[in-house]
Design a protein around this motif. Structure first.
Motif, mmCIF file in Angstrom:
data_model
loop_
_atom_site.group_PDB
_atom_site.id
_atom_site.type_symbol
_atom_site.label_atom_id
_atom_site.label_comp_id
_atom_site.label_asym_id
_atom_site.label_seq_id
_atom_site.Cartn_x
_atom_site.Cartn_y
_atom_site.Cartn_z
ATOM 1 N N GLY A 62 89.372 2.486 21.786
ATOM 2 C CA GLY A 62 88.591 1.518 21.412
ATOM 3 C C GLY A 62 88.356 0.235 22.279
ATOM 4 N N LYS A 63 89.695 0.222 23.258
ATOM 5 C CA LYS A 63 89.638 -0.864 24.022
ATOM 6 C C LYS A 63 89.261 -0.342 25.593
ATOM 7 N N ARG A 64 88.172 -1.253 26.095
ATOM 8 C CA ARG A 64 87.500 -0.716 27.424
ATOM 9 C C ARG A 64 88.687 -1.305 28.457
ATOM 10 N N VAL A 65 88.984 -0.150 29.491
ATOM 11 C CA VAL A 65 90.227 -0.450 30.289
ATOM 12 C C VAL A 65 89.619 -0.504 31.652
ATOM 13 N N GLY A 66 88.396 -0.146 31.946
ATOM 14 C CA GLY A 66 87.715 -0.120 33.241
ATOM 15 C C GLY A 66 86.459 0.347 33.294
ATOM 16 N N ARG A 67 85.750 -0.282 34.442
ATOM 17 C CA ARG A 67 84.650 0.379 35.062
ATOM 18 C C ARG A 67 84.684 0.903 36.523
ATOM 19 N N GLY A 68 83.983 1.608 36.668
ATOM 20 C CA GLY A 68 84.054 2.062 38.114
ATOM 21 C C GLY A 68 83.244 3.443 38.366
ATOM 22 N N PRO A 69 83.256 4.238 39.374
ATOM 23 C CA PRO A 69 84.146 4.001 40.573
ATOM 24 C C PRO A 69 83.326 3.092 41.665
ATOM 25 N N VAL A 70 83.967 2.785 42.260
ATOM 26 C CA VAL A 70 83.362 1.533 43.449
ATOM 27 C C VAL A 70 82.463 2.478 44.332
ATOM 28 N N ARG A 71 81.242 2.242 44.810
ATOM 29 C CA ARG A 71 80.420 2.704 45.842
ATOM 30 C C ARG A 71 81.123 3.728 46.749
ATOM 31 N N TYR A 72 80.466 4.891 46.832
ATOM 32 C CA TYR A 72 81.186 5.926 47.685
ATOM 33 C C TYR A 72 80.130 6.945 48.377
ATOM 34 N N PHE A 73 80.790 7.622 49.239
ATOM 35 C CA PHE A 73 79.710 8.840 49.903
ATOM 36 C C PHE A 73 80.129 9.824 49.204
ATOM 37 N N PRO A 74 79.156 11.066 48.724
ATOM 38 C CA PRO A 74 79.869 11.875 47.793
ATOM 39 C C PRO A 74 80.862 12.649 48.217
ATOM 40 N N THR A 75 81.089 12.927 49.655
ATOM 41 C CA THR A 75 81.970 13.839 49.993
ATOM 42 C C THR A 75 83.434 13.235 49.761
ATOM 43 N N ASP A 76 83.399 11.909 49.601
ATOM 44 C CA ASP A 76 84.728 11.163 49.428
ATOM 45 C C ASP A 76 84.675 10.322 48.464
ATOM 46 N N ILE A 77 84.494 11.020 47.023
ATOM 47 C CA ILE A 77 84.530 9.998 46.036
ATOM 48 C C ILE A 77 85.547 9.358 45.858
ATOM 49 N N ARG A 78 85.620 8.073 45.320
ATOM 50 C CA ARG A 78 86.625 7.258 45.121
ATOM 51 C C ARG A 78 86.999 7.413 43.428
ATOM 52 N N TYR A 79 88.543 7.364 43.192
ATOM 53 C CA TYR A 79 89.004 7.566 41.842
ATOM 54 C C TYR A 79 89.866 6.391 41.621
ATOM 55 N N ASP A 80 90.035 5.997 40.269
ATOM 56 C CA ASP A 80 90.611 4.766 39.743
ATOM 57 C C ASP A 80 91.955 5.316 39.096
ATOM 58 N N ALA A 81 92.591 4.391 39.050
ATOM 59 C CA ALA A 81 93.918 4.575 38.209
ATOM 60 C C ALA A 81 94.356 3.306 37.254
ATOM 61 N N HIS A 82 94.040 3.446 35.853
ATOM 62 C CA HIS A 82 94.080 2.413 35.124
ATOM 63 C C HIS A 82 95.552 2.521 34.132
ATOM 64 N N GLU A 83 96.296 1.575 34.102
ATOM 65 C CA GLU A 83 97.647 1.478 33.599
ATOM 66 C C GLU A 83 97.342 1.308 32.069
ATOM 67 N N VAL A 84 97.399 2.268 31.027
ATOM 68 C CA VAL A 84 97.171 2.316 29.734
ATOM 69 C C VAL A 84 98.286 2.212 28.810
ATOM 70 N N GLY A 85 99.465 2.436 29.200
ATOM 71 C CA GLY A 85 100.666 2.641 28.429
ATOM 72 C C GLY A 85 100.778 1.607 27.351
ATOM 73 N N HIS A 86 100.535 0.557 27.424
ATOM 74 C CA HIS A 86 100.417 -0.503 26.455
ATOM 75 C C HIS A 86 99.330 -0.128 25.270
#
Length: 978
Positions: A62-86
């Motif tokens: 229920g907790k929003r941990v992030g938005r994304g991804p940053v803008r990208y060219f499709p062949t090189d799509i960016r991914y995010d890494a959200h720390e959610v252990g807590h």
């Protein structure tokens, strides 16, 4: 913030849902549950790796941990890494929920591919990595039931406006308590590495800020009555071929029609917001273009019509880039619109409009030879209008020989929230009650929206200054009330500057009781116009806020002086730059939110002195060569599906690459970017003619001004910037330790420089002419822009240079003056080469001071007093927040404080204040390696008398002040790197 690369192999698969690969404006929910093991041991961290096409919002329990991804060219799509252990609950059921917003169309930030979600949750226990969750067939999905995809584009640069039905919105869908039993099984569409996302690349920029900002006051309350009928038509989609894969503008010849049904005789008023509007038929009356009542950008007609059905038909020609056509209709009696064709479109819900044609259409590529197509379009416009003009009935339309087709509801409907903002039949002002003013204070009591029996309630919230982020609100209402939220940048007294070209609205339909909504769509505004439509009892508003979101650069930079106006100018420059730092630099937070390559060079320099951000600059610079697959000349905005080239923007990118490499001292970056710089210069040099001059088709732009800069031919300022780009590339090669790779560039720069002086100088006018047109016709127009660039780059020397320098403070009669704050950046650079700080300060006071006099809190795109629409003295500029205009944020620090780098990475720094008519100044300049330099000086009798400097011990200082000046230097030790 952390930029983390996934080292271990991905186990997740790409998933989607539904039957369409790339549905138009579809918001889709995904969920999966899992039990977090009790015996995980010492959990060091848990990372949610995630990306999506086009954008996502991710939630854990229920907790929003992030938005994304940053803008990208499709062949090189960016991914995010959200720390959610807590957020994980040991031994319990946990929930991951993701909202994916797939555009289904291309724009200036996104190239259309297909919808998809990829996510994986890994727990790290000691040296072990345990995958707890991965996207696959065990995930469940459903289309967001409360989001209406049948809404208009926000603008051609962005995606869609927003319409939310709160009655269909499950607020708890991200929690473990929510049941997704009715959802579908997600569809596995492929493994990591599938096309189009062939490479997964870690996010290369920190996560953006989220800072709640509340309104400061309610400005006004009005009873309003909108036109009875308002709607939009997506002409771009209907007239375009082949489809949504590009965002190039089109020219076409087509028409739209509907039937107006009147209960009794009445005067009918029709309002158009349509680009390229041609002829209009309303019943028996045909209106030629010259007969239309035009108040740009609106067009009006009115006619008294008898009871019954009447054809409304209009032609439209473009050029069109993705904005919607809008039509508003009103009468003093009941009026309705219906489709001229009785068709349900194979079961699909249809609009009241039909589309005629197009009889001609083509997609425009700015740098290619399309003269023949343009000429054909001009001929067809006349022919098409002549054939459409006699058509006075539905039968005539069907017999015309043109394709006449019903338009689906998804592409044209009356659910438009933008047109009613200005298509009003009544507007009556009332004083603001204190019970409503509570919206703008931190009160436990809600704001109470008054109710009118014969109209809707409209009020304006002022957020104090411009902001850029995500709108959120909490309210209590009866079910089925429509509330329109509309962001604008400027108003004055009763005047409202509507965001024509930008549908900056959010339409929300209430459910019964208390409810909260947080929009995932970024918006820029200072004011929000809120209109409550159809309420029978007061709506209670408990909270309204904008979640300001920008690149997380600490506000290190500072400037203060004895001139309060200059201090304000510096402040608005800094705030403007902040709002235009998203996942890239953007031109503006409202209209476009696009990364314009040329703008970003100047924005980077302002950022260096106000925030000190470096990752955002490197990210922007590295994005540009990604457009090579579209053109080796590189795009002027990226990543974008509009194939457009402004040669100067590519040349500014080359300059910015070299400046960044030296600013940071990053020789590896220089070596990495050098081949990309050489690649595009090779393409440009193919356009150099036998006289050693750049002679090419393109969007040959430098300034919004009436200078002679045609899209074909030899443009002087462009040749000057080619010299600069060649010289900077040679300097980059030397900095990278590869001087031999810059030899050709250095030699060619000499040749082009000589050619400019040989062919483009007018001895008669003592200046460089603006251009030579195709065929050899020499321009008779002379501009300050061309002379400024020639001086700045150093293509002119000796007596010629002396003459042009004199023009900087005494513009010759007939020369085109500086036309925008963007051009002023280069003007100030040129003034500083000769140390004329007083003229620069006076120019800032006049031009930026005019903005302050008109309550600006950010820098405008244009100078209002020189570019205002003379038909409306309040229409001062289109965009009221444009970072290409924030020059004072750089120059006041670099020259009035006098802090400038003297060695790569700021290992050595010049301190050389230029005081002008100021008696004191102080401030802080960030350093790229961390830390800052503080400067404070005082002047007496026009000379600097004392100077106090605080600087890191590792930075060598080159202090340049008169011998009589008292200098005090404090050194601070630096902490070891963490």
């Amino acid at each position: 913030m952390s930029i983390i690369e996934k080292i271990t192999p991905w186990k997740a698969n790409w998933i989607w849902g539904g039957s369409e690969e790339s549905p138009r404006n579809e918001w889709r929910w995904f969920r999966t549950s899992f039990v977090c093991p009790q015996d995980l041991g010492q959990l060091e961290k848990a990372i949610l790796w995630i990306t999506a096409d086009s954008r996502y919002e991710a939630y854990v329990n229920g907790k929003r941990v992030g938005r994304g991804p940053v803008r990208y060219f499709p062949t090189d799509i960016r991914y995010d890494a959200h720390e959610v252990g807590h957020l994980l609950r040991r031994g319990e059921i946990n929930m991951i929920a993701v909202q994916v917003m797939h555009f289904g169309i291309s724009n200036f930030q996104y190239l259309r591919e297909r919808g998809g979600l990829l996510a994986q949750l890994d727990a790290f226990v000691g040296d072990n990595e345990v995958t707890l969750v991965q996207t696959g067939a065990d995930w469940r999905t459903i289309v967001h039931a409360g989001q209406d995809p049948a809404i208009s584009r926000m603008s051609c640069q962005t995606a869609f406006a927003e319409r939310i039905d709160g009655r269909k919105l499950a607020e708890d869908w991200t929690s473990t308590a929510y049941s997704d039993a009715g959802w579908q099984q997600a569809l596995v569409i492929g493994p990591v590495g599938m096309e189009p996302w062939v490479r997964l690349v870690p996010r290369d920029i920190p996560y953006l800020t989220e800072e709640p900002v509340l309104p400061t006051r309610v400005i006004s309350v009005n009873r309003v009555v909108p036109y009875q009928l308002t709607g939009f038509i997506d002409a771009y989609h209907l007239m375009k071929a082949p489809g949504e894969e590009n965002a190039n503008h089109i020219r076409f010849c087509g028409a739209f029609a509907t039937i107006l049904r009147l209960r009794e005789e009445a005067e009918v008023k029709v309002m158009f917001h349509v680009g390229g509007l041609g002829i209009v038929r309303l019943g028996e009356r045909l209106y030629m273009e010259a007969e239309l009542e035009v108040e740009p950008p609106l067009t009006h007609i009115r006619a008294t019509l008898p009871a019954g059905d009447h054809l409304l038909l209009y032609t439209v020609n473009g050029p069109e880039h993705g904005h919607s056509n809008r039509v508003g209709i009103d009468a003093d009696t009941e009026i309705a619109w219906i489709s001229p064709l009785v068709s349900e479109g194979n079961g699909e819900r249809m609009s009241p409009f039909v589309c005629i044609g197009p009889s001609f259409t083509y997609s425009c590529i700015d740098y290619t030879d399309q003269d023949e197509l343009l000429a054909s379009w001009e001929v067809e416009k006349v022919r098409f209008a002549d054939r459409i003009a006699p058509l006075a009935s539905v039968e005539d339309l069907q017999a015309s020989g043109y394709l006449v087709a019903p338009i689906p509801h998804s592409l044209a409907n009356g659910e438009d929230a933008f047109m009613p903002q200005f298509a009003k039949r009544e507007s009556e002002a009332f004083s603001v009650p204190s019970s409503l003013q509570r919206i703008a204070v931190a009160s436990t009591d809600p704001g109470v929206v008054p109710v009118f029996e014969n109209g809707d309630t409209e009020f304006i919230l002022d957020f104090g200054k411009e902001w850029s982020g995500f709108l959120e609100f909490e309210l209590e209402a009866e079910a089925g009330i429509t509330i329109d939220w509309y962001g604008i940048e400027y108003r004055k007294d009763a005047y409202v500057q509507h965001t024509f070209g930008l549908d900056n609205t959010l339409r929300y339909v209430t459910r019964e009781g208390n409810q909260r909504y947080a929009s995932p769509i970024r918006r820029g505004f200072r004011y929000v116009i809120v209109t409550v439509r159809g309420a029978k009892k007061p709506v209670l508003i408990r909270d309204v806020r904008v979640v300001q979101s920008n690149y997380p650069a600490p506000e290190i930079g500072a400037f203060r002086s004895s001139d309060y106006k200059l201090n304000q100018i510096w402040d608005i420059s800094k705030h403007t730059t902040k709002l235009c730092m998203e996942d890239t630099f953007v031109d503006c937070p409202a209209y476009e939110q696009a990364f314009w390559v040329g703008d970003s060079r100047n924005e980077a320099l302002v950022n260096y002195y106000t925030f000190g951000g470096t990752e955002i600059v490197e990210r922007c610079l590295r994005l540009v060569p990604g457009s090579e697959f579209q053109t080796p000349l590189y795009g002027d905005q990226v990543p974008s599906a509009w194939t457009s080239v402004i040669p100067n923007w590519t040349f500014f990118w080359i300059v910015a690459c070299r400046e960044y490499a030296e600013h940071t001292g990053n020789r590896a970056f220089a070596a990495d970017m050098l081949p990309k710089m050489l690649l595009t210069l090779e393409a440009y040099l193919e356009c150099v003619n036998a006289d050693d001059l750049l002679d090419m088709k393109g969007w040959n732009l430098l300034d919004w001004a009436p200078m002679d800069q045609p899209n074909d031919g030899i443009v002087t300022h462009q040749n000057v910037m080619l010299v600069k780009a060649l010289e900077e590339t040679a300097a980059m090669a030397a900095f990278a330790g590869l001087p031999e790779q810059g030899t050709v560039c250095a030699e060619f720069a000499v040749r082009v420089k000589a050619a400019i002086n040989r062919h483009l100088w007018s001895e008669e006018r003592g200046a460089y002419l603006d251009c030579i047109h195709p065929g050899g016709r020499r321009s008779t127009i002379f501009s300050m822009q061309t002379q400024v660039m020639a001086l700045l780059v150093g293509v002119t020397e000796g007596e010629r240079a002396a003459r042009l320098n004199a023009y900087l403070t005494a513009t010759p009669d007939g020369f085109v003056p500086i036309g925008s704050p963007f051009m002023s950046f280069f003007y100030y650079e040129t003034l500083m080469k000769s140390g004329n700080v007083q003229w620069m300060l006076d120019d800032m006071r006049e031009n930026f001071g005019f903005m302050l006099d008109n309550e600006a809190t950010t820098c405008w795109e244009m100078y209002g007093h020189t570019t205002m629409n003379r038909a409306n003295e309040n229409d001062l500029t289109r965009s009221h927040c444009h970072a290409w205009s924030a020059a004072p944020g750089y120059f006041l620090g670099a020259y009035v404080l006098g802090v400038r780098p003297a060695a790569p990475g700021w290992a050595k720094v010049i301190i050389e204040p230029m005081i002008g008519d100021l008696s004191w100044a102080s401030g802080t300049v960030p350093l790229p390696q961390g830390g800052s330099i503080d400067v404070a000086w005082k002047a007496e009798k026009g000379e600097i008398a004392s100077l106090v400097i605080t600087a890191p011990a590792s930075v060598e200082l080159d202090i340049r002040v008169p011998a009589a000046c008292s200098v005090a230097v404090s050194r601070v030790r630096e902490l070891p790197a963490v």
